[in-house]
Design an enzyme around this catalytic site. Structure first.
Site, short mmCIF file in Angstrom:
data_model
loop_
_atom_site.label_atom_id
_atom_site.label_comp_id
_atom_site.label_asym_id
_atom_site.label_seq_id
_atom_site.Cartn_x
_atom_site.Cartn_y
_atom_site.Cartn_z
N LYS A 13 0.81 -1.22 0.00
CA LYS A 13 0.00 0.00 0.00
C LYS A 13 0.85 1.27 0.00
O LYS A 13 0.45 2.26 -0.59
CB LYS A 13 -1.06 0.07 1.11
N ARG A 88 -7.28 1.83 11.20
CA ARG A 88 -6.72 0.48 11.36
C ARG A 88 -7.49 -0.33 12.39
O ARG A 88 -7.12 -1.46 12.69
CB ARG A 88 -5.27 0.59 11.79
N ARG A 123 12.55 -5.08 2.30
CA ARG A 123 12.23 -3.67 2.00
C ARG A 123 13.33 -2.69 2.41
O ARG A 123 13.88 -2.78 3.49
CB ARG A 123 10.94 -3.32 2.75
N ARG A 157 13.70 -0.07 7.77
CA ARG A 157 12.83 0.23 8.91
C ARG A 157 13.21 -0.65 10.08
O ARG A 157 13.47 -1.84 9.90
CB ARG A 157 11.37 -0.02 8.53
N ARG A 168 3.23 -7.45 14.19
CA ARG A 168 2.46 -6.54 13.34
C ARG A 168 1.37 -7.30 12.58
O ARG A 168 0.26 -6.80 12.40
CB ARG A 168 3.39 -5.81 12.36
P1 AMP Z 1 2.98 1.17 8.48
O1 AMP Z 1 4.02 2.12 8.01
O2 AMP Z 1 1.63 1.46 7.93
O3 AMP Z 1 3.40 -0.27 8.30
O4 AMP Z 1 2.87 1.38 10.08
C1 AMP Z 1 3.99 1.18 10.92
C2 AMP Z 1 3.57 1.21 12.38
O5 AMP Z 1 2.99 2.49 12.69
C3 AMP Z 1 2.52 0.20 12.81
O6 AMP Z 1 3.09 -1.05 13.09
C4 AMP Z 1 1.95 0.88 14.05
O7 AMP Z 1 2.84 0.76 15.16
C5 AMP Z 1 1.94 2.34 13.64
N1 AMP Z 1 0.67 2.73 12.98
C6 AMP Z 1 0.50 3.03 11.67
N2 AMP Z 1 -0.78 3.35 11.41
C7 AMP Z 1 -1.45 3.26 12.59
C8 AMP Z 1 -2.80 3.46 12.98
N3 AMP Z 1 -3.76 3.82 12.11
N4 AMP Z 1 -3.12 3.26 14.28
C9 AMP Z 1 -2.18 2.91 15.17
N5 AMP Z 1 -0.89 2.69 14.89
C10 AMP Z 1 -0.51 2.85 13.59
#
Ligand code: AMP
Length: 212
Positions: A13, A88, A123, A157, A168
């Site tokens: 995404k 989420r 990644r 990351r 996750r």
């Molecule tokens: P992502 O970059 O989308 O994979 O998100 C990385 C991390 O950010 C996740 O594992 C969560 O710890 C935090 N995170 C991202 N989006 C949300 C959300 N909508 N609500 C809570 N935590 C989030």
């Protein structure tokens, strides 16, 4: 219109969000990217956000909701945007619906477990322009040089290690997966097969956009 991107970690995404935003000429709002910036600060919020992220847990919704509301109220976002990684969980869905009355559409990135894990483990990102690459699937054309901006500064990351990934994925299955049924029942859900390579998913998304 607000287009929400839903998918497991590694579903693509982030990569496709950048592509779609370009195509549609609307801003791409990645809440994960915003939280990573906050997590770098030594403020109270920074430490709190960093703790949740490094454990692979969702950051508390009241923190994330506050950030989202503030951004979506700005001029830049008034004509809509692509929301990558938000909402989420059901709490965040309800919060969003409480102040957004725009047309909401949802694109679900459907990906197999095996591909998802390789996408996460391989990644890496250009630290200068944010272009996302992958050791297994999508390397820069010239080794160590970003295709987009020519930078040689790449980063991994710190939540992309195997242990954090498992957490996750658990969080995704428990908190986020139920949103797919929810949006489906509202007739807002569009599914894309996210197992294919980057270019093939782009083609599928372009076709899908004609229906959204
Ligand atoms: P992502 O970059 O989308 O994979 O998100 C990385 C991390 O950010 C996740 O594992 C969560 O710890 C935090 N995170 C991202 N989006 C949300 C959300 N909508 N609500 C809570 N935590 C989030």
């Amino acid at each position: 219109m607000i287009i929400i991107l839903i998918g497991s970690p590694g579903s693509g995404k982030g990569t496709q969000g950048r592509f779609l935003a370009n195509k549609l000429g609307i801003p791409h709002l990645s809440i994960g990217d915003m939280l990573r910036k906050i997590a770098k600060s030594s403020s109270k919020d920074g430490v709190l956000v960093n703790n949740y992220m490094t454990e692979g847990k969702l950051v508390p919704s009241e923190v994330v909701n506050g950030i989202i509301k503030k951004i979506l109220s700005t001029k830049e976002y008034k004509n809509g945007c692509l929301l990558d990684g938000y909402p989420r969980n059901i709490e965040q869905v309800q919060f969003l619906e409480g102040f957004i009355n725009k047309n909401i559409k949802v694109i679900y990135f459907d990906v197999d477990n095996q591909i998802m894990t390789k996408r996460i483990l391989g990644r890496f990102t250009c630290s200068n322009c944010g272009e996302i690459y992958n050791t297994y699937y999508f390397k820069p054309k010239v080794d160590q040089v970003c295709d987009v901006c020519n930078s040689s500064d790449f980063s991994y990351r710190n939540d992309d290690d195997e242990q954090t990934i498992n957490k996750r994925i658990q969080e995704y299955n428990k908190e986020t997966q139920p949103l797919i049924e929810y949006y489906k029942s509202q007739g807002r859900l569009y599914t894309v097969n996210a197992n294919k390579d980057k270019e093939a998913v782009e083609v599928a998304l372009e076709a899908l956009l004609k229906r959204v």
